[in-house]
Design an enzyme around this catalytic site. Structure first.
Site, PDB file in Angstrom:
ATOM      1  CG  PHE A  12      -1.623   1.195   1.592  1.00  0.00           C
ATOM      2  CD1 PHE A  12      -2.272   1.973   0.642  1.00  0.00           C
ATOM      3  CD2 PHE A  12      -1.654   1.619   2.924  1.00  0.00           C
ATOM      4  CE1 PHE A  12      -2.931   3.152   1.011  1.00  0.00           C
ATOM      5  CE2 PHE A  12      -2.305   2.780   3.298  1.00  0.00           C
ATOM      6  CZ  PHE A  12      -2.937   3.553   2.344  1.00  0.00           C
ATOM      7  CB  THR A 101       8.541 -10.299   7.613  1.00  0.00           C
ATOM      8  OG1 THR A 101       8.416 -11.386   6.695  1.00  0.00           O
ATOM      9  CG2 THR A 101       8.580  -8.998   6.822  1.00  0.00           C
ATOM     10  CB  THR A 131       3.978   1.872  13.003  1.00  0.00           C
ATOM     11  OG1 THR A 131       2.687   2.131  13.551  1.00  0.00           O
ATOM     12  CG2 THR A 131       4.635   0.785  13.848  1.00  0.00           C
ATOM     13  CG  ASP A 132       0.934   5.801  15.345  1.00  0.00           C
ATOM     14  OD1 ASP A 132       0.772   4.604  15.011  1.00  0.00           O
ATOM     15  OD2 ASP A 132       0.002   6.638  15.293  1.00  0.00           O
ATOM     16  CD  GLU A 133      -0.522  -0.128  15.422  1.00  0.00           C
ATOM     17  OE1 GLU A 133      -0.387  -1.206  16.017  1.00  0.00           O
ATOM     18  OE2 GLU A 133      -1.394   0.069  14.561  1.00  0.00           O
ATOM     19  CE1 TYR A 156       3.147  -3.650  11.736  1.00  0.00           C
ATOM     20  CE2 TYR A 156       1.875  -2.227  13.192  1.00  0.00           C
ATOM     21  CZ  TYR A 156       2.669  -2.396  12.073  1.00  0.00           C
ATOM     22  OH  TYR A 156       2.998  -1.319  11.292  1.00  0.00           O
ATOM     23  CE  LYS A 160       7.298  -1.300  11.212  1.00  0.00           C
ATOM     24  NZ  LYS A 160       7.873  -1.428   9.833  1.00  0.00           N
ATOM     25  CG  ASN A 186      -0.142   5.958   5.884  1.00  0.00           C
ATOM     26  OD1 ASN A 186       0.616   6.117   4.946  1.00  0.00           O
ATOM     27  ND2 ASN A 186       0.192   6.334   7.107  1.00  0.00           N
TER      28      ASN A 186
HETATM   29  P1  NAD Z   1       1.422  -3.585   3.289  1.00  0.00           P
HETATM   30  O1  NAD Z   1       1.090  -4.776   4.117  1.00  0.00           O
HETATM   31  O2  NAD Z   1       0.379  -2.990   2.420  1.00  0.00           O
HETATM   32  O3  NAD Z   1       2.677  -3.929   2.340  1.00  0.00           O
HETATM   33  C1  NAD Z   1       3.795  -4.626   2.784  1.00  0.00           C
HETATM   34  C2  NAD Z   1       4.627  -5.006   1.577  1.00  0.00           C
HETATM   35  O4  NAD Z   1       5.801  -5.699   2.052  1.00  0.00           O
HETATM   36  C3  NAD Z   1       3.917  -5.948   0.601  1.00  0.00           C
HETATM   37  O5  NAD Z   1       4.149  -5.527  -0.735  1.00  0.00           O
HETATM   38  C4  NAD Z   1       4.582  -7.293   0.850  1.00  0.00           C
HETATM   39  O6  NAD Z   1       4.603  -8.130  -0.293  1.00  0.00           O
HETATM   40  C5  NAD Z   1       5.972  -6.876   1.285  1.00  0.00           C
HETATM   41  N1  NAD Z   1       6.617  -7.886   2.129  1.00  0.00           N
HETATM   42  C6  NAD Z   1       6.090  -8.482   3.241  1.00  0.00           C
HETATM   43  N2  NAD Z   1       6.972  -9.380   3.738  1.00  0.00           N
HETATM   44  C7  NAD Z   1       8.069  -9.329   2.947  1.00  0.00           C
HETATM   45  C8  NAD Z   1       9.311 -10.002   2.959  1.00  0.00           C
HETATM   46  N3  NAD Z   1       9.601 -10.939   3.877  1.00  0.00           N
HETATM   47  N4  NAD Z   1      10.223  -9.692   2.007  1.00  0.00           N
HETATM   48  C9  NAD Z   1       9.947  -8.750   1.067  1.00  0.00           C
HETATM   49  N5  NAD Z   1       8.780  -8.109   0.987  1.00  0.00           N
HETATM   50  C10 NAD Z   1       7.841  -8.380   1.917  1.00  0.00           C
HETATM   51  O7  NAD Z   1       2.009  -2.520   4.307  1.00  0.00           O
HETATM   52  P2  NAD Z   1       1.822  -0.934   4.347  1.00  0.00           P
HETATM   53  O8  NAD Z   1       0.566  -0.637   5.046  1.00  0.00           O
HETATM   54  O9  NAD Z   1       2.075  -0.387   3.004  1.00  0.00           O
HETATM   55  O10 NAD Z   1       3.031  -0.546   5.331  1.00  0.00           O
HETATM   56  C11 NAD Z   1       4.335  -0.346   4.820  1.00  0.00           C
HETATM   57  C12 NAD Z   1       5.264  -0.012   5.976  1.00  0.00           C
HETATM   58  O11 NAD Z   1       4.814   1.167   6.633  1.00  0.00           O
HETATM   59  C13 NAD Z   1       5.339  -1.097   7.055  1.00  0.00           C
HETATM   60  O12 NAD Z   1       6.674  -1.177   7.497  1.00  0.00           O
HETATM   61  C14 NAD Z   1       4.423  -0.590   8.146  1.00  0.00           C
HETATM   62  O13 NAD Z   1       4.850  -1.064   9.409  1.00  0.00           O
HETATM   63  C15 NAD Z   1       4.618   0.910   8.022  1.00  0.00           C
HETATM   64  N6  NAD Z   1       3.476   1.736   8.437  1.00  0.00           N
HETATM   65  C16 NAD Z   1       2.207   1.482   7.964  1.00  0.00           C
HETATM   66  C17 NAD Z   1       1.155   2.330   8.326  1.00  0.00           C
HETATM   67  C18 NAD Z   1      -0.230   2.126   7.799  1.00  0.00           C
HETATM   68  O14 NAD Z   1      -1.166   2.823   8.243  1.00  0.00           O
HETATM   69  N7  NAD Z   1      -0.473   1.221   6.856  1.00  0.00           N
HETATM   70  C19 NAD Z   1       1.394   3.412   9.189  1.00  0.00           C
HETATM   71  C20 NAD Z   1       2.697   3.615   9.668  1.00  0.00           C
HETATM   72  C21 NAD Z   1       3.722   2.783   9.270  1.00  0.00           C
HETATM   73  O1  DAU Z   2      -0.983   3.507  13.527  1.00  0.00           O
HETATM   74  C1  DAU Z   2      -0.315   2.983  12.419  1.00  0.00           C
HETATM   75  C2  DAU Z   2      -0.816   1.579  12.129  1.00  0.00           C
HETATM   76  O2  DAU Z   2      -2.125   1.715  11.586  1.00  0.00           O
HETATM   77  C3  DAU Z   2       0.084   0.813  11.169  1.00  0.00           C
HETATM   78  O3  DAU Z   2       1.354   0.637  11.755  1.00  0.00           O
HETATM   79  C4  DAU Z   2      -0.528  -0.539  10.804  1.00  0.00           C
HETATM   80  O4  DAU Z   2       0.278  -1.192   9.836  1.00  0.00           O
HETATM   81  C5  DAU Z   2      -1.919  -0.284  10.229  1.00  0.00           C
HETATM   82  O5  DAU Z   2      -2.536  -1.528   9.936  1.00  0.00           O
HETATM   83  C6  DAU Z   2      -2.770   0.519  11.210  1.00  0.00           C
HETATM   84  O6  DAU Z   2      -3.088  -0.267  12.388  1.00  0.00           O
HETATM   85  P1  DAU Z   2      -4.533  -0.235  13.068  1.00  0.00           P
HETATM   86  O7  DAU Z   2      -4.714  -1.468  13.850  1.00  0.00           O
HETATM   87  O8  DAU Z   2      -4.793   1.057  13.739  1.00  0.00           O
HETATM   88  O9  DAU Z   2      -5.448  -0.251  11.713  1.00  0.00           O
HETATM   89  P2  DAU Z   2      -6.786  -1.071  11.339  1.00  0.00           P
HETATM   90  O10 DAU Z   2      -7.271  -0.503  10.050  1.00  0.00           O
HETATM   91  O11 DAU Z   2      -6.607  -2.533  11.447  1.00  0.00           O
HETATM   92  O12 DAU Z   2      -7.790  -0.617  12.483  1.00  0.00           O
HETATM   93  C7  DAU Z   2      -8.118   0.754  12.698  1.00  0.00           C
HETATM   94  C8  DAU Z   2      -9.075   0.815  13.882  1.00  0.00           C
HETATM   95  O13 DAU Z   2     -10.332   0.232  13.495  1.00  0.00           O
HETATM   96  C9  DAU Z   2      -8.616   0.030  15.094  1.00  0.00           C
HETATM   97  O14 DAU Z   2      -9.034   0.704  16.281  1.00  0.00           O
HETATM   98  C10 DAU Z   2      -9.356  -1.297  14.970  1.00  0.00           C
HETATM   99  C11 DAU Z   2     -10.668  -0.890  14.311  1.00  0.00           C
HETATM  100  N1  DAU Z   2     -11.279  -1.899  13.418  1.00  0.00           N
HETATM  101  C12 DAU Z   2     -10.516  -2.460  12.443  1.00  0.00           C
HETATM  102  C13 DAU Z   2     -11.047  -3.396  11.580  1.00  0.00           C
HETATM  103  C14 DAU Z   2     -10.191  -4.040  10.502  1.00  0.00           C
HETATM  104  C15 DAU Z   2     -12.631  -2.211  13.554  1.00  0.00           C
HETATM  105  O15 DAU Z   2     -13.339  -1.656  14.426  1.00  0.00           O
HETATM  106  N2  DAU Z   2     -13.157  -3.132  12.703  1.00  0.00           N
HETATM  107  C16 DAU Z   2     -12.425  -3.752  11.727  1.00  0.00           C
HETATM  108  O16 DAU Z   2     -12.975  -4.613  10.986  1.00  0.00           O
END
Ligand code: NAD
Ligand code: DAU
Length: 350
Positions: A12, A101, A131-133, A156, A160, A186
């Site tokens: 993503f 991973t 991540t902020d988590e 998770y 991280k 995001n």
């Molecule tokens: P995502 O799950 O959408 O994508 C992860 C990608 O990493 C995928 O393309 C997957 O194929 C690849 N991948 C997974 N394991 C792998 C491995 N062993 N070797 C090579 N590639 C591998 O994740 P995202 O939501 O795009 O997040 C990207 C980064 O940003 C992560 O490090 C996540 O912790 C961080 N992050 C995400 C969010 C969020 O809200 N999504 C917020 C803050 C930080």
């Molecule tokens: O804060 C950054 C993080 O945000 C990233 O590091 C993670 O990769 C990303 O997945 C995200 O984590 P969250 O757990 O906050 O995101 P998620 O979309 O899974 O959930 C957002 C909120 O919604 C959380 O409080 C859980 C709730 N939720 C989630 C799902 C999937 C529901 O209530 N119902 C649901 O079905």
């Protein structure tokens, strides 16, 4: 001349970072290094896959030899590391996948970079995207700053947090030049529909229940993914070496308020009666160890590097919904699993 390996570039956030760097920096070579797990989808990059400065390598970051080969083949000068297992719910079911991973994969990548760049570390940067988590949960008030203690609560976030510590340790111990950023939640195009916003958009389209965890009063701080990509660009080029930057939009929403806004906007866009989609809201069993509230203090990146988000939440959410409504084929491929055949059809025959 920079040759940047962007790990997780088919995911993503990674796909937005790859697209931004490929289009904004034609003089750089951008190597998307991704294992294509269930979360990796090369259809996310269809529009730029034929660019002269874009290369894709299907590599697992746990595979040392394959990483070494990619570093040699492309003379990698810098890394922006996003590859990770990213979904909290999956980490509760399969914590070890996250250790492999996120922890071991990151250390493996650090080792390869340390080895390949040992002639002169001052010419190279290892940028770790986190991540902020890692900071744990907040009460009703306060913000996470760059100096908040780590207190991860899910497998998770623990994985991280561990990877962040290893990056810091490699800077201190081996003088690798690093930078880390910790971002809030995001949202935007190409978000895999297992996370709250894209899952609920898909369920509203299909009139399926909207499973709200617990009391729905959990709070998240949402940032448009393209703004995260520009923040990464800013930190990559101008961040202080071995420093940390928090990234966020000062945009907190309680889950239930966000879901109601989503329902309202989608009813308007789908020409449904106001209130129709809200009826799909279903309260379900809570996530174990569910963090109550996240909120990022993003003033350091703003004052030191001049970065700020470009869109309001209402604009970003509206653009996101429009994107999902216009890209039904993408959504259908993702939900049916058909996207996993894209790699074979596009790359394996070559
Ligand atoms: P995502 O799950 O959408 O994508 C992860 C990608 O990493 C995928 O393309 C997957 O194929 C690849 N991948 C997974 N394991 C792998 C491995 N062993 N070797 C090579 N590639 C591998 O994740 P995202 O939501 O795009 O997040 C990207 C980064 O940003 C992560 O490090 C996540 O912790 C961080 N992050 C995400 C969010 C969020 O809200 N999504 C917020 C803050 C930080
Ligand atoms: O804060 C950054 C993080 O945000 C990233 O590091 C993670 O990769 C990303 O997945 C995200 O984590 P969250 O757990 O906050 O995101 P998620 O979309 O899974 O959930 C957002 C909120 O919604 C959380 O409080 C859980 C709730 N939720 C989630 C799902 C999937 C529901 O209530 N119902 C649901 O079905």
């Amino acid at each position: 001349m920079k040759h940047i390996a962007i790990t997780g570039g088919a995911g993503f956030i990674g796909s937005h970072v790859v697209r931004l760097f490929v289009t904004r920096y034609p003089q750089y070579k951008i190597v998307n290094l991704d294992a294509l797990t269930y979360a990796g989808n090369l259809e996310n990059l269809k529009d730029i896959e034929h660019s002269n400065n874009y290369f894709f390598e299907k590599v697992n970051i746990l595979d040392t030899a394959a990483l070494q080969a990619v570093f040699e083949k492309h003379a990698i000068t810098d890394v922006i590391h996003l590859a990770a297992e990213s979904h909290v719910d999956r980490s509760i079911v399969s914590p070890l996948d996250f250790v492999y991973t996120n922890v071991i994969g990151t250390v493996n990548l650090l080792n390869v970079a340390k080895d390949k760049w040992k002639e002169d570390y001052s010419q190279h940067l290892f940028y770790h995207v986190s991540t902020d988590e890692v900071y744990g949960a907040l009460g009703d008030t306060g913000f996470f700053t760059e100096t908040t203690s780590y207190h991860p609560n899910s497998p998770y976030s623990a994985s991280k947090a561990s990877s962040d510590h290893f990056v810091r340790a490699y800077a201190e111990t081996y003088h690798l030049q690093t930078v880390v950023s910790n971002c809030s939640n995001n949202y935007g195009p190409y978000h895999f529909p297992e996370k709250l916003i894209p899952l609920f958009i898909n369920n509203i389209i299909n009139k399926k229940p909207l499973p709200v965890y617990g009391d729905g009063l959990y709070t998240r701080d949402w940032l448009f993914v393209k703004d995260h990509a520009t923040a990464i660009d800013t930190v990559f080029h101008r961040g202080k070496i071995n420093d940390t930057y928090n990234i966020g939009g000062f945009n907190e929403w309680k889950n239930i308020d966000l879901v109601k806004l989503l329902c309202k906007l989608m009813d308007e866009k789908l020409g449904r009666q106001q209130g129709e989609s809200e009826q799909l809201i279903t309260y379900v069993k809570d996530r174990p160890g569910h963090d109550r509230r996240y909120a990022i203090d993003a003033s350091k990146i703003n004052t030191e590097l001049g970065w700020k988000p470009s869109v309001t939440f209402e604009e970003g959410l509206s653009q996101t919904i429009d994107w999902y409504l216009q890209n039904t084929e993408w959504l259908q491929h993702v939900t049916s699993g058909a996207y996993q055949h894209y790699y074979e059809s596009m790359y394996e025959a070559r």
